[in-house]
Write an enzyme that holds these catalytic residues in place. Structure first.
Site, PDB file in Angstrom:
ATOM      1  N   LYS A  28       0.857  -1.185   0.000  1.00 47.19           N
ATOM      2  CA  LYS A  28       0.000   0.000   0.000  1.00 47.19           C
ATOM      3  C   LYS A  28       0.894   1.236   0.000  1.00 47.19           C
ATOM      4  CE  LYS A  28      -4.012   1.801   2.607  1.00 47.19           C
ATOM      5  NZ  LYS A  28      -4.831   1.599   3.821  1.00 47.19           N
TER       6      LYS A  28
ATOM      7  N   SER B 176      -9.634   1.441   2.752  1.00 48.31           N
ATOM      8  CA  SER B 176      -8.779   2.233   1.890  1.00 48.31           C
ATOM      9  C   SER B 176      -7.694   1.436   1.186  1.00 48.31           C
ATOM     10  CB  SER B 176      -8.115   3.334   2.714  1.00 48.31           C
ATOM     11  OG  SER B 176      -7.257   2.760   3.697  1.00 48.31           O
TER      12      SER B 176
ATOM     13  N   SER C 181      -9.846  -0.823   6.899  1.00 45.98           N
ATOM     14  CA  SER C 181      -9.229  -0.598   5.590  1.00 45.98           C
ATOM     15  C   SER C 181      -8.516  -1.785   4.973  1.00 45.98           C
ATOM     16  CB  SER C 181      -8.263   0.593   5.658  1.00 45.98           C
ATOM     17  OG  SER C 181      -8.987   1.802   5.651  1.00 45.98           O
TER      18      SER C 181
END
Ligand SMILES: [Zn+2]
Lengths: 484, 486
Positions: free
Chosen positions: B80, B155, B179
Site C-alpha cells: 500500500k 482504503s 481498511s
C-alpha cells in the site's frame, strides 16, 4: 519585603526551559551538540518525516527525575506525553511533544520548592510542575538568502520545563531564584545552565497587586538572555505597570519582548488571539511509567547538591558560611577548591585565594572557573611559592593573572619575568643603605618614633627592587640600620 | 512453463525450491497479468518492473545454486502506498506527497526485504487511508476485479484488487477502521488486521496513530499467516509495538479448531444488512458448526456508538498527524503571499475533500470548549466497546460478524454522501477501537459479488483466528473462485 504603604505589590512567576545534558535527542538517536553545521544532526524522527515515530530517551527522564527529587516534587508514577498543536516553520510536525497537565494526565512531577535567600532571610519558592518536552528547530536569517532558513539540529533536543508558583515578590528575588536554580541544576549535573548559550531560558509572568488586594493584569516577558537581563526586564516591566496604574491606564495582557540594548520591553502585537493548542494525549508514545526501582536508581545516582556540599565544606575544612557559599556558587568552583586543597592542604589559604583574587579575575572578565587556563595544580604550586618565601603575596597576585593569560605554570612566569623574591640579606642590605642615604629626613623621623616614616622607607626599597624584596627582611634590616 | 498468476506464495516458494520454476518466471507472469488487466483495474500507483526483474534474477541464481533462502525469497509482493520505501515514491494517494521519496524503509518493508520478497509496486488507496472505496485517491479510483463498475472497498483497495486480480499473491495494507478487511471482503480475498501493537507502525504514514495497524492480504488464510509471520514482532523504533513474542501463525494452523466457541454478534444482523450477506454468514456458521465449533450468541450493545466515536477520535489524531504537510520541507508547495498563505494554498491544493473534512472534524473535536464533549466522550465510548468485547470473549473464543452490511457498491454511488460511505465500516470499526485482531475471508456471493466473513479474536490471538479461518477454507472453496476480469 518592605513595600511603601499604598504601593502595589509585585507578583512574579517564572517558566524556565532547561536543556538537559543528554548525548542524544529526546525522541531519536541524533547527537545533541552545539555549533554543528546546519541540518547535520537530523533524522526522519526529528525532521518529522511521514511515518517516523518517537522513542523516548530514558536518560532525559532520569535527568527530569533528578531535578524533581532535588526540588522535593511529587513524582507521578504514570505520566503522559501530549501533542501541543500549532503551525510554525521551526516545528517540523507542526505539533510539539510535551507534557500537558489536566485531570488524569499529570506531568512528570508537581509540587516542590526551592529555597532562596533574600534580604538575609530564607524563603521557599513553590514549584508548580516539572515536565519534559522537545525543543524546536531554529530559524536562520542567512546573509543574501531571501526569506528564512531552518536549522533542525536543535529540533527534538530534550528540554525540561520548570514552572514556579507566582511566589516571587521582586525582580531581585527572581534573580536569586534563577541563580539558586541554576546552581542546583549544575550540581545535579542536569544541565550546563547557561542562559547566554540558551541551555537555560526563562520567561517571566509579572503583575502588580494593589493594596485593595485585586490582582492586576499579567504580562509575559520573553527574550532575556542572562539572569541579569531577567532582573532588568522585570524591573522595567514593574515600573511600566506601576506607571500605568498611577495614570489610571489599563495594562494589556500580552507577551512583551525584552530589548537588551535599549533596556525596554515592547509588545509584539496589540491584539493577541488566545492560542488554542488543542492538546491531546500523544498516541505514538505509551504512558511514561516510573516505578520505585527506577526512582531508587535515580536517587542513588544523584550527585551532592549545593546545600550538602556547603555544609560538608564548612565541616571538613573549617570554612565560614560566606566562603562556603561562594565556593559552592558552581560545581566547577567547588570541585576546583577541593582539588586544590588536595594538593595544597591549607584550606583557608586556598579559600581566600579563590573567593578573593580568582573570583575577582572571573568577575572582571565575565568568565567561569572552568573556562580559564588555571588548574588546581597550578594554583597549588603558586601558593607553595608564597609559603616557601619565593614570592610575596603581592607579586603572587600579578603572577596569577599572568598564569591565566599566558596559560603558564607559576614557576614559568616567575622565571620568565625574573620575579623571584629577593631574600638575600647581603643584596637587600646594599639597597637599604642606598635608600637611607637618599632620604635623611624620613630617617630622622623614624628615629623620632614616627612609624609612618618607616613605611615610606619600606616603600622606597620595594620600588628599587621592582617589588621583589622580601617585606619582612626589609623591615628588619631598616630597623637595624636606623637603629630605632 | 510459467506458473499461473494465481499460485499461492508458499506454492511459488515450493516450486522454486523444487526448481520447477524460477522467481524470474513468476515475476514475468505477474507482469504479464498486470499488463493485461491493470489498465482497467488500476490497482497500482507505481510499478518497478526493472527492479523486480533484477531482484528476481538474483534469486534465480541462489535457488539454482541450492542455497538456503529466506521464507519469501522471490515472491512478488505489493505494498500500500502509505508504507515508506527508501528512494521510491510514497504518495499516500495524495497530491501533497507527489514526488516525495522517503529516505528510509518502513520496518515492515525492511522485514519483507529480509524475508526475500520482491516488492513489485505500490498500490492505490484512499488519500491518507481515509475512505472505504479507494475513490478518494487523488490519482483516480481502483476498480473491483469482480465488477469493474464497483469499488474494491477501501482504503487498501489497490492491495486487495491486486491480490484478487492475480497480480501478486501477497500484499500489505493498513487498517484504521476496516481498511484491510473491507476491501478483502469486497474483493473476495483474505485480509488480517492484527492486534494493535502486533506489527510495527514505523514507516506507516500515520492516519490515526492509536488505531492504525499494518496487515497482510492474501488469497488464502495460510498465505496470510505466512506474510504475518514475516512482518510481526516487536520493533524498538515503535514503542507502541508490543513486547510479545511473534505469533508463529503458520505453525499454528495445523491444530483443528474443534471445540472452540464461536460468538455470533446478534446485533450485527439487524436493519441495513443485505439479506444475501446475512444468508452467506449464516451458511458459514453452519459450516463452522459442522467442523465441531460451538455457536454462541454474544451481544455488543455499544456497536452503534462505535461509529460516531471513531469519527471523532480518528479525525482528531489525523488533524495533528497531517499538520506536517505544510509545504515547508517536502511534497507540494504552493506559492502564497506570506507564510500563513503558503500553508493555506499548499493544503488547499494538496488535500482532497475527504481529508479536509476529517482535518476539520478533528480540529473541531479537539478545540477548547469542545474537547470534553467530543474527544473525551468518544474515548469513553472506546473503553465501553473494549469492555463489550471482553464480555463477549468470556463466552466465545472467536467473535463473528459480517465484514460489511453489503457487498461492493457502485463507483460514485456513495461518493456524495459521506454518512452512507462511513456505514460500510460499521462492523469493522469496533475492532480497531478495541485494538483486537480481525480476519476477513470470503464466505459466499451476493448477486455475483463476494461476501466477507469477519472473525474477531482476543488480543494477540491471531493464531486462533487463522486456525478457524484455515479450517473453514479446508471445508469450502470460496477462496478459490476467480474474478471474471482475470
Ligand atoms: Zn533525529
Amino acid at each position: 519585603m518592605a513595600t511603601p504603604a499604598g504601593a502595589p505589590r509585585t507578583v512574579v512567576g517564572l517558566e524556565i526551559h532547561v536543556q538537559l545534558l543528554t548525548a542524544s535527542k529526546m525522541f531519536c538517536g541524533c547527537a545533541v551538540s552545539f555549533g554543528a553545521p546546519p541540518n547535520t544532526l537530523v533524522c526522519p524522527v526529528c525532521l518529522g518525516l511521514p511515518g517516523a515515530l518517537p522513542v523516548l530517551n530514558r536518560r532525559a527522564v532520569d535527568l527530569g527525575l533528578r531535578t524533581a527529587l532535588a526540588l522535593g516534587c511529587r513524582i507521578h508514577p504514570r505520566s503522559q506525553f501530549h501533542r501541543k498543536n500549532y503551525f510554525y516553520p521551526d516545528l517540523p510536525k507542526n505539533y510539539q511533544i510535551s507534557q500537558y497537565e489536566y485531570a488524569g494526565h499529570p506531568p512528570l512531577a508537581t509540587g516542590g520548592a526551592l529555597e532562596i535567600v533574600t534580604e538575609g532571610a530564607r524563603r521557599l519558592v513553590r514549584i508548580r510542575r516539572v515536565h519534559l518536552e522537545e525543543d524546536t528547530g531554529r530559524l536562520v536569517h542567512a546573509e543574501g538568502a531571501s526569506g528564512s532558513l531552518v536549522d533542525f539540529n536543535r529540533s527534538g533536543v530534550p528540554l525540561m520545563e520548570i514552572v514556579t508558583e507566582p511566589d516571587l515578590r521582586s525582580p531581585a528575588e527572581a534573580r536569586e531564584f534563577l541563580t539558586a536554580l541554576r546552581r542546583l541544576l549544575q550540581f545535579a549535573e542536569v544541565s550546563s545552565g547557561r542562559m547566554e548559550e540558551g541551555t537555560l531560558r526563562c520567561d517571566a509572568n509579572v503583575s502588580l497587586v494593589g493594596d485593595d488586594g485585586v490582582p492586576g493584569i499579567r504580562t509575559e516577558v520573553k527574550n532575556m538572555n542572562s539572569i541579569r537581563a531577567v532582573e532588568r526586564a522585570l524591573a522595567y516591566e514593574v515600573a511600566r505597570q506601576a506607571e500605568a496604574r498611577r495614570r489610571g491606564e489599563a495594562v494589556v495582557q500580552e507577551t512583551r519582548h525584552w530589548d537588551e540594548r535599549r533596556g525596554v520591553t515592547f509588545g509584539s502585537r496589540s491584539k493577541e488571539e488566545a492560542q488554542d493548542y488543542r492538546y491531546f494525549p500523544e498516541p505514538d508514545l505509551v504512558p511514561l511509567e516510573v516505578d520505585e526501582a527506577w526512582l531508587e536508581r535515580v536517587r542513588a545516582s544523584l550527585p551532592e547538591l549545593p546545600a550538602a556540599r556547603r555544609d560538608r565544606l564548612m565541616a571538613a575544612f573549617g570554612l565560614g558560611g560566606a566562603d562556603a557559599d561562594r565556593l559552592t556558587a558552581s560545581p566547577a568552583m567547588a570541585r576546583f577548591f577541593e582539588e586544590t586543597v588536595a594538593a595544597f592542604p591549607d584550606a583557608r589559604v586556598v579559600a581566600n585565594w579563590l573567593v578573593g583574587e580568582v573570583a575577582a579575575y572571573l568577575n572582571e572578565h565575565g568568565t567561569e572557573i572552568d573556562a580559564i587556563t588555571l588548574t588546581p595544580r597550578r594554583l597549588a604550586d603558586l601558593l607553595r611559592l608564597i609559603e616557601d618565601g619565593t614570592l610575596s603575596g603581592r607579586l603572587a597576585k600579578e603572577i596569577l593573572v599572568a598564569m591565566i593569560k599566558d596559560d603558564l605554570d607559576a614557576v614559568a612566569v616567575v622565571e620568565a619575568r625574573g620575579l623571584r623574591q629577593i631574600s638575600d640579606e647581603a643584596a637587600l642590605g646594599r639597597i637599604v643603605e642606598e635608600v637611607l642615604a637618599a632620604h635623611p629626613g624620613p630617617v630622622a623621623d623614624v628615629r623620632a618614633g614616627k612609624d609612618r616614616a618607616l613605611g615610606f622607607l619600606v616603600g622606597q626599597v620595594m620600588k628599587a627592587t621592582g617589588g621583589r624584596a622580601n617585606p619582612e627582611a626589609v623591615n628588619r634590616l631598616l630597623r637595624e640600620r636606623v637603629g630605632s | 512453463m510459467p506458473e499461473t498468476p494465481f499460485e499461492t506464495a508458499r506454492g511459488l516458494v515450493a516450486a522454486y525450491r523444487a526448481q520447477r520454476t524460477r522467481p524470474s518466471e513468476a515475476v514475468e507472469a505477474a507482469l504479464a497479468q498486470v499488463e493485461r488487466h491493470e489498465p482497467r483495474v488500476r490497482a497500482f500507483l507505481h510499478l518497478d518492473a526493472e527492479r523486480a526483474r533484477t531482484e528476481a534474477a538474483a534469486w534465480d541464481r541462489r535457488y539454482a545454486a541450492g542455497e538456503d533462502t529466506p521464507p519469501l525469497a522471490g515472491v512478488p509482493v505489493a505494498l500500500k502506498d502509505n508504507l515508506c520505501t527508501r528512494g521510491a515514491p510514497t504518495t499516500c494517494g495524495s497530491r501533497i506527497l507527489e514526488g516525495w521519496r522517503p529516505p528510509y524503509d518502513a520496518t515492515v518493508v525492511a522485514r519483507l526485504r529480509t524475508a526475500g520478497a520482491i516488492l513489485l509496486g505500490k498500490t492505490n488507496l484512499d488519500e491518507f487511508a481515509m475512505g472505504s472505496s479507494t475513490e478518494n485517491s487523488a490519482f483516480g479510483p481502483t476498480r473491483n476485479p469482480w465488477d469493474l463498475s464497483r469499488v474494491p472497498g477501501g482504503s487498501s483497495g489497490g492491495s486487495a484488487a491486486a491480490v484478487a486480480a492475480g497480480f501478486v499473491p501477497l500484499a500489505l495494507g493498513s487498517d484504521t477502521g476496516g481498511s484491510i478487511r473491507l476491501p478483502a471482503g469486497f474483493c473476495g480475498v483474505v485480509g488480517l488486521k492484527p492486534t494493535y501493537g502486533r506489527v510495527s507502525r514505523y514507516g506507516l504514514v500515520a492516519f490515526a496513530s492509536s488505531l492504525d495497524q499494518i496487515g497482510p492480504l492474501a488469497r488464502d488464510v495460510e498465505d496470510c499467516a505466512l506474510l504475518l509471520d514475516a512482518i510481526a514482532g516487536p520493533d524498538p523504533l515503535d514503542t507502541t509495538s508490543a513486547r510479545v513474542p511473534p505469533p508463529q501463525a503458520r505453525a499454528a494452523l495445523g491444530a483443528a479448531p474443534r471445540g472452540l466457541r464461536v460468538g455470533v454478534v446478534t446485533d450485527a444482523f439487524g436493519a441495513g444488512v443485505a439479506p444475501g450477506v446475512a444468508a452467506a454468514i449464516r451458511e458459514a456458521l453452519r459450516t463452522l458448526e459442522g467442523l465441531g465449533l460451538a455457536i454462541e450468541e454474544v451481544a455488543l450493545p455499544t456497536l452503534e456508538a462505535a461509529l460516531p466515536a471513531y469519527y471523532l477520535l480518528a479525525p482528531a489524531e489525523a488533524s495533528a498527524n497531517l499538520a506536517r504537510y505544510d509545504g515547508m520541507r517536502y511534497g507540494l508547495r504552493a506559492a502564497g503571499a506570506d507564510l500563513v498563505d503558503t500553508y493555506r494554498q499548499t493544503r488547499r491544493r494538496g488535500f482532497g475533500p475527504e481529508v479536509k473534512r476529517r482535518i476539520m472534524l478533528g480540529t473541531y473535536a479537539l478545540s477548547a470548549g469542545y474537547y470534553d464533549a467530543y474527544y473525551l466522550r468518544a474515548q469513553k465510548v472506546r473503553t465501553l466497546v473494549a469492555r463489550d468485547f471482553e464480555r463477549a470473549f468470556a463466552r466465545a473464543d472467536v467473535v463473528v460478524m459480517p465484514v460489511a452490511p453489503t457487498p461492493a457498491f457502485a463507483i460514485g454511488e456513495r461518493a456524495a454522501d459521506p454518512l452512507q460511505m462511513y456505514l460500510a465500516d460499521v462492523f469493522t470499526i469496533p475492532v480497531n477501537l478495541a485494538g483486537l485482531p480481525g480476519l476477513a475471508l470470503p464466505c459466499g456471493f451476493d448477486g455475483g459479488l463476494p461476501v466477507g466473513l469477519q472473525l474477531i479474536g482476543r488480543p494477540f490471538d491471531e493464531a486462533t483466528l487463522l486456525r478457524v479461518g484455515h479450517a473453514y477454507q479446508q471445508a469450502t472453496d470460496w477462496h478459490r473462485r476467480r474474478p471474471p476480469v482475470a
